[in-house]
Motif scaffolding. Structure first.
Motif, mmCIF file in Angstrom:
data_model
loop_
_atom_site.group_PDB
_atom_site.id
_atom_site.type_symbol
_atom_site.label_atom_id
_atom_site.label_comp_id
_atom_site.label_asym_id
_atom_site.label_seq_id
_atom_site.Cartn_x
_atom_site.Cartn_y
_atom_site.Cartn_z
ATOM 1 N N VAL A 133 50.502 34.556 87.518
ATOM 2 C CA VAL A 133 50.308 34.905 89.078
ATOM 3 C C VAL A 133 49.598 36.747 88.641
ATOM 4 N N THR A 134 48.527 36.847 89.307
ATOM 5 C CA THR A 134 47.816 37.996 88.897
ATOM 6 C C THR A 134 46.718 38.448 89.899
ATOM 7 N N TYR A 135 46.445 39.781 89.816
ATOM 8 C CA TYR A 135 45.527 40.074 90.841
ATOM 9 C C TYR A 135 44.171 39.855 90.300
ATOM 10 N N LYS A 136 44.042 39.822 89.184
ATOM 11 C CA LYS A 136 42.718 39.437 88.446
ATOM 12 C C LYS A 136 42.202 38.027 88.744
ATOM 13 N N GLY A 137 41.336 38.135 89.526
ATOM 14 C CA GLY A 137 40.753 36.850 90.155
ATOM 15 C C GLY A 137 39.190 36.567 89.597
ATOM 16 N N ARG A 138 38.821 37.472 88.631
ATOM 17 C CA ARG A 138 37.579 37.124 88.138
ATOM 18 C C ARG A 138 37.612 35.750 87.085
ATOM 19 N N THR A 183 54.509 34.321 85.050
ATOM 20 C CA THR A 183 54.289 35.716 84.529
ATOM 21 C C THR A 183 52.950 36.260 84.914
ATOM 22 N N ASP A 184 52.916 37.623 85.048
ATOM 23 C CA ASP A 184 52.169 38.704 85.465
ATOM 24 C C ASP A 184 51.263 38.736 84.220
ATOM 25 N N VAL A 185 49.980 39.238 84.329
ATOM 26 C CA VAL A 185 49.166 39.605 83.070
ATOM 27 C C VAL A 185 49.214 40.942 82.651
ATOM 28 N N ASP A 186 49.359 41.891 83.460
ATOM 29 C CA ASP A 186 49.426 43.328 83.013
ATOM 30 C C ASP A 186 50.690 43.991 83.057
ATOM 31 N N ALA A 188 48.178 28.455 79.912
ATOM 32 C CA ALA A 188 48.817 28.444 81.201
ATOM 33 C C ALA A 188 48.499 27.177 81.950
ATOM 34 N N ASP A 189 49.454 26.589 82.520
ATOM 35 C CA ASP A 189 49.362 25.344 83.513
ATOM 36 C C ASP A 189 48.561 25.771 84.639
ATOM 37 N N TYR A 190 48.810 27.005 85.422
ATOM 38 C CA TYR A 190 48.231 27.306 86.457
ATOM 39 C C TYR A 190 47.745 28.590 86.625
ATOM 40 N N TYR A 191 46.881 29.073 87.183
ATOM 41 C CA TYR A 191 46.412 30.480 87.232
ATOM 42 C C TYR A 191 46.367 30.708 88.782
ATOM 43 N N PHE A 192 47.121 31.710 89.312
ATOM 44 C CA PHE A 192 47.415 32.067 90.582
ATOM 45 C C PHE A 192 46.971 33.416 91.059
ATOM 46 N N THR A 193 46.049 33.630 91.949
ATOM 47 C CA THR A 193 45.676 35.051 92.376
ATOM 48 C C THR A 193 46.516 35.525 93.304
ATOM 49 N N LYS A 194 46.942 36.799 93.080
ATOM 50 C CA LYS A 194 47.751 37.360 94.051
ATOM 51 C C LYS A 194 47.225 37.499 95.480
ATOM 52 N N SER A 195 45.853 38.005 95.380
ATOM 53 C CA SER A 195 45.262 38.288 96.736
ATOM 54 C C SER A 195 45.513 36.970 97.719
ATOM 55 N N SER A 196 45.658 35.814 97.076
ATOM 56 C CA SER A 196 46.032 34.701 98.156
ATOM 57 C C SER A 196 47.766 34.374 97.944
ATOM 58 N N PHE A 197 48.449 35.536 97.811
ATOM 59 C CA PHE A 197 49.763 35.331 97.507
ATOM 60 C C PHE A 197 50.496 34.801 98.970
ATOM 61 N N HIS A 198 50.679 33.570 99.184
ATOM 62 C CA HIS A 198 51.567 33.373 100.267
ATOM 63 C C HIS A 198 52.799 32.668 99.679
#
Lengths: 747, 179
Positions: free
Chosen positions: A703-708, A673-676, A720-730
């Motif tokens: 999965v989100t852009y919010k990487g802070r 899931t996204d956040v916003d 959540a089990d995992y927090y994935f930042t979209k800027s690292s989206f590969h």
């Protein structure tokens, strides 16, 4: 210039190049004969002889005659250099001039060599030789050659070869390295792809016009509104008329853009097809060598043979033409040697003394078909059968069961020969298998048919170009792949229920045939995607009488692809024959049917064939299910595509609320899931999931852009089990994490 | 055309670097400059002889190759209609990747003799000049077996640029492919 690559020139061009060199040597040498010299005569003999040979190869008979006459004079002069008189030197020089005209080295419009000019020259040379007290050895030799020539006639095509080359001479040739040409084709292809993107701009411009139109009518409504005063109404009307002007302008702009797109697209298409056409040559370019071969083989074997050619102007890819020459030489030589009977035998069976070999060339259904047909005695299937058994190619029992047509196939086997005696021409049992190997390498086929007593026919079918392949684009594991149409026996769309199974091996019935099924994804080592529709898309390929059905996700479309070789540094990659670029600029791999079939055969042999069909419920249930909750269409589709490609069953939801509804209704292994998001955001969704006993153990990934760090903490704290930042989206990274959390698609 | 392709935020110390460069005396034998094309893989900066880089492009879709040993091959990309092999240069040089900013990533096309291949860089800085005399040896403590693949390094405040010996690196990559 031995190191120069001359492969792109036709024989006629090569002849002209050679003639230029040799004629210069001849003029120079003949003039030097004013001082008798044996060494100069050696050079002259060599030059005349080479020129004669070259003229014969390209079928310029007048050139052969003149050069031959000159050669005789040189040979005679060699015995006594002082014999050459000044008037003879003038004569010989006139012969050189004649040759220059024959070879079309000088472009004098309308000036062609008349037969009487050639006759006059040859007669004069003969007279010179006869006048000499001692008849030179050359004259004798010529007599002998004439006698041997007699039984063979080589039929000319309607045009004389030397006349045929006339219009070519008027259009100058340029030497272009084939690599440059290939690069040109690639660039033309790229420009086509790039210009196609103009359509997007046209679409955007149209949308802008529509938006302005809406604004304009909105203002129109407003101006009619009763509650506004006149002053404001005027302003609104002004605004409306201004908006109208803008819209008109935008409309013009959009239509100009559309026109531009259309003409640019057409131009790019033309450029592309012209660039491709540069690679094509008429079939006749390889004819002179073939004619000479038939002529010489016939003479050697004392058989009278006529070669009749049709369709010689058929355009063929230069590379194909080059590679076809070897097989054609082989088939023609075979036809003269094995096919055509000796003259007496022919007379005895009521045939004309002269045998006929027909070489027919044409394009049929996007392929080049070359037929080599002789009117000889044909092949006796019983004889082939007898030799096949004697040579241990087949048991007597098996051979007895073969049809005459099947029996003939034996002659394509390595080492198989119908001759007891090995001659210089043929009978070594090497060759027809080589012919087949070359044709197969060209993605073609060769068929043989024969009627005893009436003749034998070989039919070669190859693609017209190696650089263009008509392919069917299919989707396998969520990605497009290209299958050359020429390798497909049939395409089927069958209901999943019609799949039957024997000993766990699925198959379908097509007519009387049972076609075993295998999943393309399994062959390629990809994770199969469960197909939702109840239909299976099946590509049928065949080899050696066996058909195999390869199940793909779906058929996409038929395309014409500009084929590139696999980058050489990668070596041969299993299951792929070549690579190309799709209209959107993405690379696509061309499937290699031979590899696929051999993989199927080894899978069957090892009993590892995946027995489930893609739509069987057991298979679908085996795939892990993922729910992607994401309000951005792009990201949502990207994630879906990547995960589907790995074999996961993916459902999507457009926001937290939608996701929550789907979660309650279905059974999932993972939620991404996204956040916003509108309505319910990702954090709330995670909290909801964790608060529901049934979903308590469901894996959740954000999965989100919010990487802070504080965002990350908030997500993980919500459960959540995992927090994935979209800027690292590969893509790879996403799949890796998913596999880490829930394992592989079917694991 | 989108302008940002050629625009990047000015890195710290850039102005000072240029000022120092412009203020330095005209090049003679002693203060010869080495010009490198600089790019970043993960957290490390590398430089190569500019002549070996034939193109810097935006990242394009990558097509993976099933059945191919994933070793150094990242897949295939299409560059103006020509299919080019993408190599995992960072993995080959054992650089640890970190979260990459997609906006800064570039596709570099390298050319060596007649061989052309692509590699993804996390950032491309363009051409930079370094005084040749300031070349330092690659420290053995680097913990990687690639000292032979580098000419040395140029130290800058805050970052080091490893000057890759493409004469060795490219054949080594090629040899790995052939395996």
């Amino acid at each position: 210039m031995p190191s120069e690559d001359l492969s792109q020139f036709s024989l006629a061009e090569l002849f002209r190049m050679e003639a230029e060199t040799q004629l210069a040597a001849l003029s120079d040498g003949i003039i030097r004969l004013e001082t008798p010299s044996s060494a100069v005569l050696d050079d002259l003999m060599r030059a005349a002889h080479s020129l004669k040979g070259a003229a014969r190869v390209v079928g310029v008979e007048t050139g052969v005659r003149i050069a031959h006459a000159l050669e005789d004079v040189f040979v005679r002069a060699k015995a006594d250099p002082a014999w050459v008189s000044p008037s003879m030197i003038d004569r010989m020089l006139s012969g050189v001039d004649l040759l220059r005209r024959v070879a079309q080295l000088e472009k004098k419009a309308g000036e062609s060599v008349r037969p009487e000019e050639v006759e006059a020259f040859v007669t004069h040379c003969t007279q010179c030789l006869e006048r000499a007290a001692d008849p030179g050895p050359a004259a004798l030799r010529r007599e002998r050659v004439k006698a041997a020539d007699a039984p063979v006639t080589v039929e000319q095509t309607p045009q004389e070869p030397d006349q045929r080359s006339a219009p070519r001479a008027s259009a100058p040739f340029l030497r272009v390295a084939s690599a440059n040409l290939n690069h040109l084709v690639e660039l033309a292809g790229e420009s086509r792809i790039l210009l196609r993107q103009l359509q997007t701009f046209v679409e955007e411009a149209r949308m802008l016009v529509q938006a302005q139109h809406r604004m304009e009518s909105l203002l129109g409504h407003w101006s009619k509104h009763a509650s506004i005063d006149d002053g404001r109404r005027r302003t609104v009307l002004e605004l409306q008329s201004q908006w109208h002007a803008w819209r008109t302008q935008s409309l013009q702009h959009a239509s100009r853009l559309q026109d531009y797109d259309l003409s640019a697209g057409l131009l790019a298409d033309r450029l592309y097809s012209e660039a491709l056409a540069c690679r094509m040559r008429p079939f006749e370019d390889c004819l002179p060598a073939l004619r000479r071969l038939v002529h010489e083989t016939g003479r050697q074997l004392g058989k009278a043979v006529r070669l009749v050619v049709s369709g010689e102007s058929t355009q063929v890819d230069r590379e194909i033409l080059e590679r076809l020459e070897g097989p054609l030489i082989h088939l023609l030589r075979n036809a003269v040697d094995h096919g055509i009977e000796p003259g007496n035998d022919r007379l005895a069976t009521g045939k004309a003394v002269e045998g006929t070999i027909r070489l027919a060339v044409g394009q049929f259904g996007g392929r080049l078909v070359v037929r080599v047909e002789d009117d000889g005695h044909g092949i006796n299937p019983d004889e082939v059968r007898r030799r096949a058994v004697a040579g241990n190619y087949a048991s007597a029992e098996a051979a007895g069961q073969l049809s005459p047509q099947e029996t003939l196939e034996f002659i394509f086997l390595p080492g198989f020969s119908l001759r007891d005696r090995v001659t210089e021409v043929s009978g070594r049992g090497v060759g027809l298998d080589a012919v087949q190997t070359v044709i197969r390498a060209l993605r073609g086929s060769v068929r043989l048919s024969s009627t005893l007593g009436q003749g034998t026919r070989f039919e070669i079918s190859v693609p017209i170009s190696l650089s263009i392949a008509r392919c069917l684009l299919v989707e396998i594991a969520g990605e497009p792949w290209a299958m050359p149409l020429s390798r497909l026996t049939q395409l089927l769309q069958v209901a999943a229920e019609s799949v039957e199974s024997i000993q766990g091996q699925p198959f379908i019935r097509a007519g009387h045939e049972r076609i075993g099924l295998v999943q393309a994804a399994q062959l390629l080592g990809l994770n199969a995607v469960p197909v939702k529709s109840g239909k299976l898309s099946v590509m049928v390929v065949s080899k050696g009488g066996h058909s195999y059905g390869i199940v793909v996700d779906r058929f996409l479309q038929q395309v014409e692809l500009s084929v590139q070789e696999m980058p050489a540094e990668l070596g041969k990659i299993r299951h792929f024959s070549a690579v190309s670029v799709l209209a959107d600029g993405a690379p696509v791999l061309l499937l290699d049917d031979e590899d696929l079939i051999s993989s199927i055969q080894s899978l069957v042999a090892a009993g590892q064939l995946c027995t489930g069909t893609p739509s069987s419920p057991a298979r679908a249930a085996a795939s892990k299910r993922i729910l992607v909750v994401e309000d951005s269409l792009t990201v949502r589709e990207l994630e879906r595509k990547v995960l589907t490609g790995r074999g996961y069953a993916v459902e999507t939801a457009t926001d937290g609320m939608d996701g929550w509804n789907k979660l309650r209704a279905g059974d999932f292994d993972l939620v991404i899931t996204d956040v916003d998001m509108p309505r319910m955001d990702g954090i709330e969704l995670v909290q909801q999931i964790r608060a529901t006993p049934r979903l308590h153990d469901l894996a959740v990934m954000i999965v989100t852009y919010k990487g802070r760090p504080e965002d990350r903490r908030r997500g993980l704290e919500a459960g959540a089990d995992y927090y994935f930042t979209k800027s690292s989206f590969h893509n790879e990274e996403l799949v890796r994490v998913v596999e880490e959390i829930i394992g592989g698609a079917t694991g | 055309m989108e302008r940002s392709f050629l625009y990047r935020p000015i890195p710290p110390g850039w102005r000072a670097e240029w000022a120092a460069g412009l203020a330095s005396p005209i090049e003679t034998g002693e203060n010869r400059q080495t010009r490198l094309f600089a790019f970043r893989l993960g957290g490390e900066w590398f430089g190569v002889d500019p002549s070996t880089v034939s193109e810097v492009a935006r990242v394009v879709p990558v097509r993976s190759l099933p059945h191919h040993d994933p070793g150094v091959v990242g897949g295939l990309v299409s560059l103006r209609g020509r299919v080019v092999v993408l190599l995992k240069l960072a993995e080959f040089l054992q650089v640890s990747r970190r979260e990459a900013d997609a906006a800064l990533q570039r596709l570099l096309i390298f050319r060596h003799d007649e061989w052309q291949f692509g590699a993804l860089a996390d950032e491309a800085a363009g051409f930079l000049n370094f005084p040749a005399a300031q070349l330092l040896p690659v420290p053995a403590t680097l913990g990687r077996d690639d000292t032979a693949l580098a000419h040395g390094l140029f130290a800058r405040p805050g970052r080091c640029i490893i000057w890759l010996n493409t004469g060795r690196l490219f054949p080594a990559l090629r040899a790995r492919l052939a395996r």
